[in-house]
Design a protein around this motif. Structure first.
Motif, PDB file in Angstrom:
ATOM      1  N   THR A 140      -7.191-114.965  35.192  1.00 33.05           N
ATOM      2  CA  THR A 140      -7.493-115.748  36.392  1.00 33.05           C
ATOM      3  C   THR A 140      -6.930-115.002  37.590  1.00 33.05           C
ATOM      4  OG1 THR A 140      -5.431-117.009  36.317  1.00 33.05           O
ATOM      5  CG2 THR A 140      -7.310-117.915  35.086  1.00 33.05           C
ATOM      6  N   LEU A 141      -7.443-115.320  38.751  1.00 31.54           N
ATOM      7  CA  LEU A 141      -6.921-114.668  39.957  1.00 31.54           C
ATOM      8  C   LEU A 141      -5.463-115.046  40.197  1.00 31.54           C
ATOM      9  CD1 LEU A 141      -9.901-114.850  42.489  1.00 31.54           C
ATOM     10  CD2 LEU A 141      -9.219-112.968  40.993  1.00 31.54           C
ATOM     11  N   SER A 142      -5.099-116.266  39.858  1.00 34.21           N
ATOM     12  CA  SER A 142      -3.705-116.679  40.053  1.00 34.21           C
ATOM     13  C   SER A 142      -2.776-115.900  39.130  1.00 34.21           C
ATOM     14  CB  SER A 142      -3.548-118.182  39.819  1.00 34.21           C
ATOM     15  OG  SER A 142      -3.901-118.536  38.497  1.00 34.21           O
ATOM     16  N   ARG A 143      -3.233-115.593  37.896  1.00 36.10           N
ATOM     17  CA  ARG A 143      -2.413-114.800  36.974  1.00 36.10           C
ATOM     18  C   ARG A 143      -2.288-113.370  37.491  1.00 36.10           C
ATOM     19  NH1 ARG A 143       0.391-114.135  34.504  1.00 36.10           N
ATOM     20  NH2 ARG A 143      -0.057-113.482  32.387  1.00 36.10           N
ATOM     21  N   VAL A 144      -3.374-112.842  38.039  1.00 33.85           N
ATOM     22  CA  VAL A 144      -3.317-111.488  38.600  1.00 33.85           C
ATOM     23  C   VAL A 144      -2.335-111.454  39.770  1.00 33.85           C
ATOM     24  CG1 VAL A 144      -4.627-109.678  39.780  1.00 33.85           C
ATOM     25  CG2 VAL A 144      -5.668-110.920  37.869  1.00 33.85           C
ATOM     26  N   GLU A 191     -16.512-101.332  35.762  1.00 37.84           N
ATOM     27  CA  GLU A 191     -16.619 -99.918  36.122  1.00 37.84           C
ATOM     28  C   GLU A 191     -15.522 -99.086  35.453  1.00 37.84           C
ATOM     29  OE1 GLU A 191     -16.744 -99.425  40.330  1.00 37.84           O
ATOM     30  OE2 GLU A 191     -18.820-100.137  40.494  1.00 37.84           O
ATOM     31  N   VAL A 192     -14.319 -99.633  35.390  1.00 37.25           N
ATOM     32  CA  VAL A 192     -13.207 -98.912  34.762  1.00 37.25           C
ATOM     33  C   VAL A 192     -13.415 -98.792  33.258  1.00 37.25           C
ATOM     34  CG1 VAL A 192     -10.730 -98.980  34.264  1.00 37.25           C
ATOM     35  CG2 VAL A 192     -11.559 -99.552  36.553  1.00 37.25           C
ATOM     36  N   GLU A 200     -16.533-110.243  41.769  1.00 36.51           N
ATOM     37  CA  GLU A 200     -16.429-108.851  42.210  1.00 36.51           C
ATOM     38  C   GLU A 200     -15.360-108.118  41.402  1.00 36.51           C
ATOM     39  OE1 GLU A 200     -15.977-106.206  46.263  1.00 36.51           O
ATOM     40  OE2 GLU A 200     -14.892-108.105  46.144  1.00 36.51           O
ATOM     41  N   LEU A 201     -14.250-108.799  41.120  1.00 33.13           N
ATOM     42  CA  LEU A 201     -13.189-108.183  40.316  1.00 33.13           C
ATOM     43  C   LEU A 201     -13.694-107.853  38.915  1.00 33.13           C
ATOM     44  CD1 LEU A 201     -10.319-107.249  39.906  1.00 33.13           C
ATOM     45  CD2 LEU A 201      -9.638-109.626  39.486  1.00 33.13           C
ATOM     46  N   VAL A 202     -14.493-108.741  38.349  1.00 34.79           N
ATOM     47  CA  VAL A 202     -15.058-108.488  37.018  1.00 34.79           C
ATOM     48  C   VAL A 202     -15.896-107.214  37.025  1.00 34.79           C
ATOM     49  CG1 VAL A 202     -16.717-109.309  35.292  1.00 34.79           C
ATOM     50  CG2 VAL A 202     -15.014-110.883  36.241  1.00 34.79           C
ATOM     51  N   GLU A 203     -16.697-107.020  38.065  1.00 35.58           N
ATOM     52  CA  GLU A 203     -17.528-105.815  38.137  1.00 35.58           C
ATOM     53  C   GLU A 203     -16.690-104.556  38.343  1.00 35.58           C
ATOM     54  OE1 GLU A 203     -20.985-105.686  37.384  1.00 35.58           O
ATOM     55  OE2 GLU A 203     -20.048-107.521  36.635  1.00 35.58           O
ATOM     56  N   LEU A 204     -15.579-104.690  39.062  1.00 33.33           N
ATOM     57  CA  LEU A 204     -14.676-103.553  39.209  1.00 33.33           C
ATOM     58  C   LEU A 204     -14.010-103.208  37.880  1.00 33.33           C
ATOM     59  CD1 LEU A 204     -13.027-104.505  42.629  1.00 33.33           C
ATOM     60  CD2 LEU A 204     -14.651-102.639  42.213  1.00 33.33           C
ATOM     61  N   ILE A 205     -13.673-104.239  37.116  1.00 33.78           N
ATOM     62  CA  ILE A 205     -13.134-104.025  35.762  1.00 33.78           C
ATOM     63  C   ILE A 205     -14.179-103.334  34.897  1.00 33.78           C
ATOM     64  CG2 ILE A 205     -12.428-105.199  33.643  1.00 33.78           C
ATOM     65  CD1 ILE A 205     -11.158-107.358  35.472  1.00 33.78           C
ATOM     66  N   LYS A 210      -6.078-102.791  38.064  1.00 33.73           N
ATOM     67  CA  LYS A 210      -5.154-102.380  37.003  1.00 33.73           C
ATOM     68  C   LYS A 210      -4.409-103.578  36.430  1.00 33.73           C
ATOM     69  CE  LYS A 210      -1.186 -99.376  36.045  1.00 33.73           C
ATOM     70  NZ  LYS A 210      -0.208 -98.415  36.628  1.00 33.73           N
ATOM     71  N   ALA A 211      -3.928-104.451  37.296  1.00 36.25           N
ATOM     72  CA  ALA A 211      -3.205-105.641  36.840  1.00 36.25           C
ATOM     73  C   ALA A 211      -4.123-106.559  36.038  1.00 36.25           C
ATOM     74  CB  ALA A 211      -2.631-106.388  38.041  1.00 36.25           C
ATOM     75  N   ALA A 212      -5.350-106.707  36.495  1.00 38.65           N
ATOM     76  CA  ALA A 212      -6.305-107.563  35.795  1.00 38.65           C
ATOM     77  C   ALA A 212      -6.594-107.038  34.394  1.00 38.65           C
ATOM     78  CB  ALA A 212      -7.598-107.664  36.599  1.00 38.65           C
TER      79      ALA A 212
END
Length: 213
Positions: free
Chosen positions: A31-35, A62-63, A55-60, A16-18
């Motif tokens: 970036t992960l640091s911004r998240v 999916e949403v 992995e976070l990109v793929e989760l994004i 959600k934050a990303a």
């Protein structure tokens, strides 16, 4: 005081934050640091819930694609289903236009997205499409859809003939006929033309097969 009863972090919260960063600040700020900053934690804490940025990109992904209607391929002929799918695809990405560059430049691995394509390909093959042509056809339509999403966030008036109307009278007349739904109108015209063209292409495949039988 002991450990908190509710975890500060969760995979859902990270995603959600990303997405909020993408929507508000764009792909360059993702970036992960911004998240981590947004969540008030150290970047290393994210790795308790995700393995990597990929992995976070793929989760994004999916949403973002979750609202896309793939069930249409189970109940409608491939061409009618493709129209439903394309319109819902455009709406899904219109809600997150800043995700286009991020998601379009990385290999797709998200299971629900792979299953979406499987359903499409299955519907097309059943209708007579050569299997090797299915993904190129889907990609061609996707390219058009994503371009249309960018058109949605462009200025309403993209062709400004003010002060030049005498030089380009026909163009000025055409622009003046715009009813304020330029992007929507262009999308429907283009989508219809694409599907009509692919129907003809499929018909030629079927006719060629019949001639060889």
């Amino acid at each position: 005081m002991g450990r908190p009863k509710v975890a500060i972090l969760s995979t859902v919260g990270i995603v959600k934050a990303a997405i909020e960063i993408l929507d508000r600040e764009g792909e360059d700020e993702f970036t992960l640091s911004r998240v981590a900053d947004r969540l008030g934690v150290k970047t290393s804490s994210l790795y308790n819930h995700i393995r990597s940025k990929d992995e976070l990109v793929e989760l994004i992904r999916e949403v973002v694609v979750a609202p896309i209607d793939t069930e249409a391929f189970k109940r409608l002929p491939w061409d009618q289903a493709m129209l439903v799918w394309a319109r819902s695809y455009r709406s899904a990405f219109a809600a997150h236009p800043n995700s286009i560059k991020l998601l379009s430049t990385r290999a797709i691995r998200a299971p629900i997205v792979l299953l979406m394509y499987e359903q499409e390909v299955s519907s097309m093959v059943e209708a007579g499409w050569p299997v090797e042509d299915c993904v190129p056809v889907i990609n061609a339509i996707e390219n058009f859809i994503l371009g249309s999403v960018l058109d949605l966030v462009a200025p309403t008036v993209m062709i400004d003939t003010d002060g030049r109307s005498d030089e380009v009278p026909l163009l000025t007349k055409a622009v003046k006929r715009d009813d304020g739904k330029r992007a929507d109108g262009a999308f429907e015209i283009g989508l219809t033309a694409l599907i009509d063209g692919f129907r003809m292409r499929l018909r030629s495949f079927v006719d060629s097969f019949d001639d060889c039988s």
